[in-house]
Motif scaffolding. Sequence first.
Motif, short mmCIF file in Angstrom:
data_model
loop_
_atom_site.label_atom_id
_atom_site.label_comp_id
_atom_site.label_asym_id
_atom_site.label_seq_id
_atom_site.Cartn_x
_atom_site.Cartn_y
_atom_site.Cartn_z
N PHE A 186 -38.16 64.36 41.13
CA PHE A 186 -38.93 65.24 40.25
C PHE A 186 -38.53 65.03 38.79
N GLU A 220 -39.61 61.39 37.54
CA GLU A 220 -41.07 61.25 37.39
C GLU A 220 -41.67 62.36 36.56
N ARG A 280 -42.13 65.48 37.16
CA ARG A 280 -43.06 66.36 37.88
C ARG A 280 -42.84 67.81 37.44
#
Length: 345
Positions: free
Chosen positions: A311, A314, A316
């Motif tokens: 997470f 990336e 996220r």
Amino acid sequence: MRYIIIGAGAVGGAIGGRLAEAGHEVALVARGAHYEALRTHGLRLMTSEGTRTHRLPTVDGPAALGELRADDVLVLAVKTQDSEAALEAWGPAPVAGGGRAAERLPLVCAQNGVESPRIALRRFRRVYGVCVWLPATLVEPGAVSAAGAPLTGFLHLGRHPHGTDETARRIAADLGKAHFEAPVVPDVARWQYAKLLGNLANAIEAVTGVLTSEEGLALYARVRAEGEAVLTAADIPYTGEEEQKRVRDDKIRFEPFDGSERGGGSSWQSLDRGTGTIEADYLNGEIVLLGRLHGVPTPLNELLQRLANTFARERRAAGSLPVAELVRLADEAVAFVQEERAPRP
């Protein structure tokens, strides 16, 4: 004593701001937009008593402070993944009268996990561990919210790896005048490992949101049980929940100023700010490491470490994974390990 707060984010900003309010000399160390905001507008610290702005010396490294003073205390409050770089920068800093910071000055690690004091002891002669119970949030560059009341935080303090001394007692006395309770203990690691077990929930919260559902809390109970089994196998003592409650009693409660629910913790905040890093390697990853060293499977903590890092890498959105999906992944991870360990015909 002058306190140099290396990493004046949520925890560092709250400690630095409160110490300044109590009349102590404080210098802040920050970077990026937060550094610019602190230099331009000062530190805006929001507590249950209101909002105050502290215009404190703010630098982005030791060179800007010049020669350090013999009575300086370095407070390391960066995330553990940033500790090595901070220690490399501050260890060689010259101190008035001769010598370097690493040889002459106390270093106080006010951080989650148990790894930073070990990293620090490779460079600094006098290292102090802190078990940090301090609900704080970096609201925006230059602004920190510390919603603990009546105390701002609870900071068990001691020499690393064990013991106490007069410096610890002086630091604790200063913190005690600044809306903290700072018991000086000879076994600070016992408190830090207990906090580590609580911090195993950080990754769950980071990827699924604030833990409120029965499903999420039940998953955390399984993750924590895995951590407790590892600490037992490693023969590492930790403070029990009853002792923690008895010591803290009702001295610190989360009291948001606008009546809102508690926001996300430090790992959630890292994802929310899109920093690209997260401290899971030193929370869930600490349990994974100890499990591998002592032959205890840790599929749940391995999963959370991997997911949290993904997470962060990336970028996220924090809290974007449904709890039910995380529970499904957790069940699969456990089943896979059980199948691997099952006797073969």
